[in-house]
Design an enzyme around this catalytic site. Structure first.
Site, PDB file in Angstrom:
ATOM      1  N   ASN A   1       0.783  -1.184   0.026  1.00 15.84           N
ATOM      2  CA  ASN A   1       0.165   0.231  -0.016  1.00 15.84           C
ATOM      3  C   ASN A   1       0.955   1.281   0.042  1.00 15.84           C
ATOM      4  OD1 ASN A   1      -1.824   1.991   0.470  1.00 15.84           O
ATOM      5  ND2 ASN A   1      -2.132   1.419   2.821  1.00 15.84           N
ATOM      6  N   TRP A   2       1.244   2.022  -1.164  1.00 14.32           N
ATOM      7  CA  TRP A   2       1.852   3.051  -1.098  1.00 14.32           C
ATOM      8  C   TRP A   2       1.531   4.154  -0.617  1.00 14.32           C
ATOM      9  CZ3 TRP A   2       4.191   3.698  -6.713  1.00 14.32           C
ATOM     10  CH2 TRP A   2       4.968   2.426  -7.164  1.00 14.32           C
ATOM     11  N   LYS A   3       0.069   4.129  -0.194  1.00 19.05           N
ATOM     12  CA  LYS A   3      -0.570   5.398   0.331  1.00 19.05           C
ATOM     13  C   LYS A   3      -0.432   6.652  -0.625  1.00 19.05           C
ATOM     14  CE  LYS A   3      -0.262   3.426   4.694  1.00 19.05           C
ATOM     15  NZ  LYS A   3      -0.102   3.466   6.330  1.00 19.05           N
TER      16      LYS A   3
ATOM     17  N   HIS B   1      -9.245   1.229   4.974  1.00 19.47           N
ATOM     18  CA  HIS B   1      -7.966   1.436   5.733  1.00 19.47           C
ATOM     19  C   HIS B   1      -8.094   2.733   7.020  1.00 19.47           C
ATOM     20  CE1 HIS B   1      -4.112   2.767   6.490  1.00 19.47           C
ATOM     21  NE2 HIS B   1      -3.674   1.589   6.093  1.00 19.47           N
TER      22      HIS B   1
ATOM     23  N   GLU C   1      -6.630   5.153   7.866  1.00 20.10           N
ATOM     24  CA  GLU C   1      -6.435   6.482   7.509  1.00 20.10           C
ATOM     25  C   GLU C   1      -7.407   7.114   6.828  1.00 20.10           C
ATOM     26  OE1 GLU C   1      -2.631   5.778   5.452  1.00 20.10           O
ATOM     27  OE2 GLU C   1      -1.787   5.227   7.626  1.00 20.10           O
TER      28      GLU C   1
ATOM     29  N   GLU D   1      -5.059  -4.575  10.932  1.00 16.22           N
ATOM     30  CA  GLU D   1      -4.015  -3.660  11.292  1.00 16.22           C
ATOM     31  C   GLU D   1      -4.146  -2.652  12.334  1.00 16.22           C
ATOM     32  OE1 GLU D   1      -1.968  -2.562   7.076  1.00 16.22           O
ATOM     33  OE2 GLU D   1      -3.913  -1.241   7.525  1.00 16.22           O
TER      34      GLU D   1
ATOM     35  N   GLY E   1       2.857   2.591  10.637  1.00 17.10           N
ATOM     36  CA  GLY E   1       3.647   3.617  10.398  1.00 17.10           C
ATOM     37  C   GLY E   1       4.488   4.323  11.681  1.00 17.10           C
TER      38      GLY E   1
ATOM     39  N   SER F   1       3.848  -1.935  10.220  1.00 12.05           N
ATOM     40  CA  SER F   1       5.164  -1.916  10.241  1.00 12.05           C
ATOM     41  C   SER F   1       5.964  -3.271   9.837  1.00 12.05           C
ATOM     42  CB  SER F   1       5.759  -1.562  11.686  1.00 12.05           C
ATOM     43  OG  SER F   1       5.238  -0.226  12.071  1.00 12.05           O
TER      44      SER F   1
ATOM     45  N   GLY G   1       2.893  -1.092   4.430  1.00 16.30           N
ATOM     46  CA  GLY G   1       2.889   0.460   4.115  1.00 16.30           C
ATOM     47  C   GLY G   1       4.278   0.812   3.795  1.00 16.30           C
ATOM     48  N   GLY G   2       4.947   1.289   4.635  1.00 15.77           N
ATOM     49  CA  GLY G   2       6.458   2.119   4.295  1.00 15.77           C
ATOM     50  C   GLY G   2       7.136   1.131   3.611  1.00 15.77           C
TER      51      GLY G   2
HETATM   52  P1  PGA Z   1       3.247   0.492   7.565  1.00 14.37           P
HETATM   53  O1  PGA Z   1       1.753   0.789   6.993  1.00 14.37           O
HETATM   54  O2  PGA Z   1       3.710  -0.835   6.836  1.00 14.37           O
HETATM   55  O3  PGA Z   1       3.812   1.669   7.010  1.00 14.37           O
HETATM   56  O4  PGA Z   1       3.096   0.539   9.336  1.00 14.37           O
HETATM   57  C1  PGA Z   1       0.842  -0.262   6.791  1.00 14.37           C
HETATM   58  C2  PGA Z   1      -0.394   0.062   6.418  1.00 14.37           C
HETATM   59  O5  PGA Z   1      -1.175   1.008   6.785  1.00 14.37           O
HETATM   60  O6  PGA Z   1      -1.160  -0.536   5.371  1.00 14.37           O
END
Ligand code: PGA
Length: 251
Positions: free
Chosen positions: A13-15, A93, A95, A167, A173, A212, A233-234
């Site tokens: 997930n590049w966001k 998600h 966010e 999650e 993050g 993470s 994510g990251g």
């Molecule tokens: P993260 O994000 O790996 O940067 O913690 C995961 C996500 O929100 O899908």
């Protein structure tokens, strides 16, 4: 509780990150034939989806409208995302729940729309820090509510064409990963809750862990019996890290 073999899935997930150069990097570097035994999906910002063209891994979107094409400025429909090659769509998600006030009921509407368009929703659930600090019962109660919205909207058949991602918000993050035991506990709980709706669907459900995940911790997390891959994510923004994580999920 389950004996069914589930194929792992790793979704990046590049966001709201990345650019054309990162798309080119992934096209040139990520070769899913080197990671047989795991499904791989890359979810860039929607403006870059079409740029992936013909690749041997799946692409997916980070969100979608629950509505049909029409007067909904700024939104994207399942049909549009399908036309540019998406196979998966992340919905719910944390966010988006936070930034856009998406309720669990609305997330369930989106998931149902994705399934009806023959694509696979990756439906996110997970608790905030204050719930985690309140203890296991609080975590289970919180997740149960999020799941109920899904099971009251989607049939067992629709859910069997979906993926769930657990999650914990406090792990997204932040560099704080849930321990493999914490992840396994919640994944097993999710599976048992789904089994109240339909045991076969629950046993076949792919439940991804997100929060993470890095090359250094992926293998231990993915080694848990109810963890069927990850939502990354990251670490999905670096091809080397993402490929290493995909390799860790191989069965
Ligand atoms: P993260 O994000 O790996 O940067 O913690 C995961 C996500 O929100 O899908």
């Amino acid at each position: 509780m389950t004996t069914m073999k589930r194929k792992p899935l790793v979704a990046g997930n590049w966001k709201m990150n990345g650019d054309k150069a990162l798309v080119a990097d992934f096209i040139n570097t990520l070769d899913a034939t080197n990671a047989e035994g795991v499904d791989i999906v890359v979810c860039p910002p929607a403006v870059y989806l079409a740029a992936f063209g013909d690749v041997n891994f799946a692409i997916g979107a980070q969100d979608v409208s629950a509505l049909d094409n029409g007067a909904h400025t700024g939104d994207l429909s399942v049909e549009m995302l399908k036309e540019v090659g998406c196979k998966y769509i992340i919905v719910g998600h944390s966010e988006r729940r936070e930034d856009h006030g998406e309720s669990s009921e609305w997330v369930a509407e989106k998931a149902a729309k994705v399934v009806s368009g023959q694509l696979t929703p990756i439906i996110c659930v997970g608790e905030p820090l204050e719930v985690r600090e309140a203890g296991d019962d609080a975590v289970q109660g919180f997740i149960r509510e999020q799941l109920r919205a899904l099971t009251s909207k989607l049939s067992a058949d629709e859910l069997s064409r979906s993926v769930i991602a657990y999650e914990p918000i406090w792990a997204i993050g932040t560099g704080k990963t849930a321990s493999p035991e914490q992840a396994q506990d919640v994944h097993a709980f999710i599976r048992s809750e789904l089994a109240d709706t339909d045991a076969e669907m629950a046993s076949g459900m792919r439940i991804l862990y997100g929060g993470s995940v890095k090359p250094a911790n992926a293998q231990e997390l993915f080694g848990q019996p109810d963890v069927d891959g990850g939502l990354i994510g990251g670490a999905s923004l670096k091809t080397d890290d993402f490929i290493a994580i995909c390799q860790s999920a191989k069965i």
